[in-house]
Design a protein around this motif. Structure first.
Motif, PDB file in Angstrom:
ATOM      1  N   VAL A   1       0.252   4.036  -2.761  1.00 42.57           N
ATOM      2  CA  VAL A   1      -0.416   5.267  -2.369  1.00 42.57           C
ATOM      3  C   VAL A   1       0.110   6.470  -3.157  1.00 42.57           C
ATOM      4  O   VAL A   1      -0.648   7.390  -3.464  1.00 42.57           O
TER       5      VAL A   1
ATOM      6  N   ALA B   1      -6.102  12.389   7.202  1.00 42.76           N
ATOM      7  CA  ALA B   1      -6.425  10.964   7.061  1.00 42.76           C
ATOM      8  C   ALA B   1      -5.520  10.119   7.956  1.00 42.76           C
ATOM      9  O   ALA B   1      -5.995   9.238   8.687  1.00 42.76           O
TER      10      ALA B   1
ATOM     11  N   ILE C   1      -7.839   6.693   1.675  1.00 42.30           N
ATOM     12  CA  ILE C   1      -8.185   5.347   2.140  1.00 42.30           C
ATOM     13  C   ILE C   1      -6.931   4.491   2.286  1.00 42.30           C
ATOM     14  O   ILE C   1      -6.701   3.858   3.321  1.00 42.30           O
ATOM     15  N   LEU C   2      -6.107   4.499   1.257  1.00 45.72           N
ATOM     16  CA  LEU C   2      -4.897   3.684   1.316  1.00 45.72           C
ATOM     17  C   LEU C   2      -3.997   4.135   2.458  1.00 45.72           C
ATOM     18  O   LEU C   2      -3.434   3.321   3.186  1.00 45.72           O
ATOM     19  N   LEU C   3      -3.906   5.452   2.634  1.00 45.05           N
ATOM     20  CA  LEU C   3      -3.087   5.992   3.712  1.00 45.05           C
ATOM     21  C   LEU C   3      -3.603   5.534   5.078  1.00 45.05           C
ATOM     22  O   LEU C   3      -2.830   5.150   5.957  1.00 45.05           O
ATOM     23  N   SER C   4      -4.921   5.560   5.251  1.00 50.41           N
ATOM     24  CA  SER C   4      -5.514   5.141   6.533  1.00 50.41           C
ATOM     25  C   SER C   4      -5.232   3.676   6.822  1.00 50.41           C
ATOM     26  O   SER C   4      -5.156   3.254   7.971  1.00 50.41           O
ATOM     27  N   LEU C   5      -5.101   2.897   5.756  1.00 51.73           N
ATOM     28  CA  LEU C   5      -4.774   1.490   5.904  1.00 51.73           C
ATOM     29  C   LEU C   5      -3.364   1.302   6.433  1.00 51.73           C
ATOM     30  O   LEU C   5      -3.091   0.455   7.263  1.00 51.73           O
TER      31      LEU C   5
ATOM     32  N   GLY D   1     -10.615   7.294   8.622  1.00 55.18           N
ATOM     33  CA  GLY D   1      -9.498   8.084   8.111  1.00 55.18           C
ATOM     34  C   GLY D   1      -9.723   8.506   6.662  1.00 55.18           C
ATOM     35  O   GLY D   1      -9.495   9.666   6.303  1.00 55.18           O
ATOM     36  N   GLY D   2     -10.171   7.573   5.844  1.00 52.70           N
ATOM     37  CA  GLY D   2     -10.382   7.858   4.423  1.00 52.70           C
ATOM     38  C   GLY D   2     -11.412   8.940   4.188  1.00 52.70           C
ATOM     39  O   GLY D   2     -11.186   9.891   3.439  1.00 52.70           O
TER      40      GLY D   2
ATOM     41  N   PHE E   1       0.815  -1.209   0.000  1.00 53.04           N
ATOM     42  CA  PHE E   1       0.000   0.000   0.000  1.00 53.04           C
ATOM     43  C   PHE E   1       0.853   1.264   0.000  1.00 53.04           C
ATOM     44  O   PHE E   1       0.466   2.271  -0.581  1.00 53.04           O
TER      45      PHE E   1
ATOM     46  N   ALA F   1      -6.886   8.111  11.197  1.00 53.04           N
ATOM     47  CA  ALA F   1      -6.734   6.649  11.163  1.00 53.04           C
ATOM     48  C   ALA F   1      -5.994   6.156  12.403  1.00 53.04           C
ATOM     49  O   ALA F   1      -6.424   5.194  13.048  1.00 53.04           O
TER      50      ALA F   1
ATOM     51  N   TYR G   1     -11.286   2.110  11.335  1.00 47.47           N
ATOM     52  CA  TYR G   1     -10.352   3.231  11.171  1.00 47.47           C
ATOM     53  C   TYR G   1     -10.045   3.517   9.702  1.00 47.47           C
ATOM     54  O   TYR G   1      -9.749   4.647   9.332  1.00 47.47           O
ATOM     55  N   ILE G   2     -10.171   2.478   8.854  1.00 48.90           N
ATOM     56  CA  ILE G   2      -9.888   2.682   7.418  1.00 48.90           C
ATOM     57  C   ILE G   2     -10.908   3.647   6.829  1.00 48.90           C
ATOM     58  O   ILE G   2     -10.570   4.620   6.153  1.00 48.90           O
TER      59      ILE G   2
END
Lengths: 234, 104
Positions: free
Chosen positions: A179, A195, B52-56, A215-216, A175, A199, A211-212
């Motif tokens: 990203v 974000a 979204i990817l960052l929060s992951l 944050g998103g 990821f 998160a 949290y995904i």
């Protein structure tokens, strides 16, 4: 259905135009297959997921969240949020589908992935492009995706101590590498900071994987509420 | 009985995710004329994949310890410089594996 000569030609051109990008799709898929094997997904569950969901980032998230008891609602909601971009991708394809039947639209849209979409749009700006080119690319990407993930799954069944090879870290690495393909410039700084912060905080406060989504959505809301690019003085 | 239920959950999850994804694909095309192409909604949608990817990543990267932070940093820099997702991924994994080999 009998295809005309030009349809077959476009299908083939679309397929070959996506061969190079599909090699990286297969490589990236092998990592997903590895992770899926560690999480206990069988090869046929993975194959059905590939054929029916067919969305790289979303499948990575699904496999990451794949812990018994399966958080069905959280997984589906996360997939919904991650794949929101397909609304825009679908909308951007509307000129290409202008003179097609509803049935044609329903059949062809399933195999739209980021890669063949980008390939098709790039070609569409240069000259006439058909939905058969898009479909040819989709078939190429789908084939590579299945090949890569299943190969990775076979390897995953062989490797019994993934921590030793850093494979438990692979999802962070995947990821993090991905990203930056979404980085568009300075206007992303504040949304991305928000974000990340939301998160990190919500992960420690809330159970599961919410949290995904928190944050998103928080980061994207900041982007929506900020003045549009060019409107500020700096 | 229990394993049957588990299997049902597996298929429910997969087909639920598939239905949601397909609806977005076809929905975007069919609703194309009705979706705003400018303004806040567009900016929200554009920002979503990245955030979204960052929060992951963030909570997992934070939990990975110093060697994980280094690996995350190197993966990010490699991706930013080369644009090669696969290579960047390998860089991160090799750093973590190497770090563990030498006992970090």
């Amino acid at each position: 259905m009998v295809l005309s000569r030009s349809q077959r030609q476009d299908l083939r051109t679309g397929f070959t135009a996506n061969l190079v990008v599909s090699a990286s799709v297969a490589a990236y898929g092998s990592v997903l297959g590895l992770m899926a094997a560690q999480k206990g997904l069988t090869w046929y569950q993975l194959l059905v997921m590939n054929l029916s969901v067919f969305a790289g980032s979303a499948q990575f998230v699904m496999v990451d969240m794949w812990l018994p008891p399966l958080p069905v609602a959280e997984i589906i909601l996360a997939v919904l949020v991650i794949n929101m971009r397909y609304l825009l991708i679908g909308a951007s394809l509307s000129p290409l589908f202008r003179d097609t039947s509803l049935k044609h639209k329903f059949l062809f849209m399933h195999l739209v992935a980021d890669e063949n979409w980008a390939m098709t749009m790039a070609r569409y700006y240069k000259g006439p492009t058909t939905t058969w080119f898009l479909l040819g690319g989709g078939l190429c990407v789908q084939a590579a995706w299945c090949f890569g993930t299943l190969l990775g799954h076979r390897l995953g069944a062989v490797i019994t101590n993934p921590e030793r090879y850093g494979l438990d870290f692979s999802f962070v690495a995947v990821f993090t590498a991905l990203v930056f393909s979404f980085w568009k410039g300075r206007q992303d700084v504040l949304p991305w900071l928000v974000a990340a912060a939301v998160a990190a905080v919500s992960e420690s406060l809330m159970p599961g994987k919410w949290y995904i989504v928190c944050g998103g959505v928080a980061g994207a809301l900041v982007a929506a509420l900020m003045p549009p690019k060019g409107a500020s003085n700096d | 009985m229990i394993s049957q239920n588990l299997d049902l959950l597996v298929w429910l999850t997969i087909f639920g995710a598939a239905a949601v994804t397909y609806s977005l694909r076809i929905g975007g095309l069919l609703l194309a004329g009705k979706l705003p192409k400018t303004g806040r909604f567009k900016r929200f949608m554009d920002a979503l994949p990245g955030t979204i990817l960052l929060s992951l990543i963030v909570p997992a990267a934070l939990a990975a310890g110093p060697i994980g932070w280094l690996a995350t940093l190197c993966t990010g820099l490699c991706s930013l410089k080369t644009g090669n997702v696969f290579l960047s991924m390998i860089v991160g994994i090799v750093i973590v594996a190497g770090g563990r080999l030498y006992g970090f």
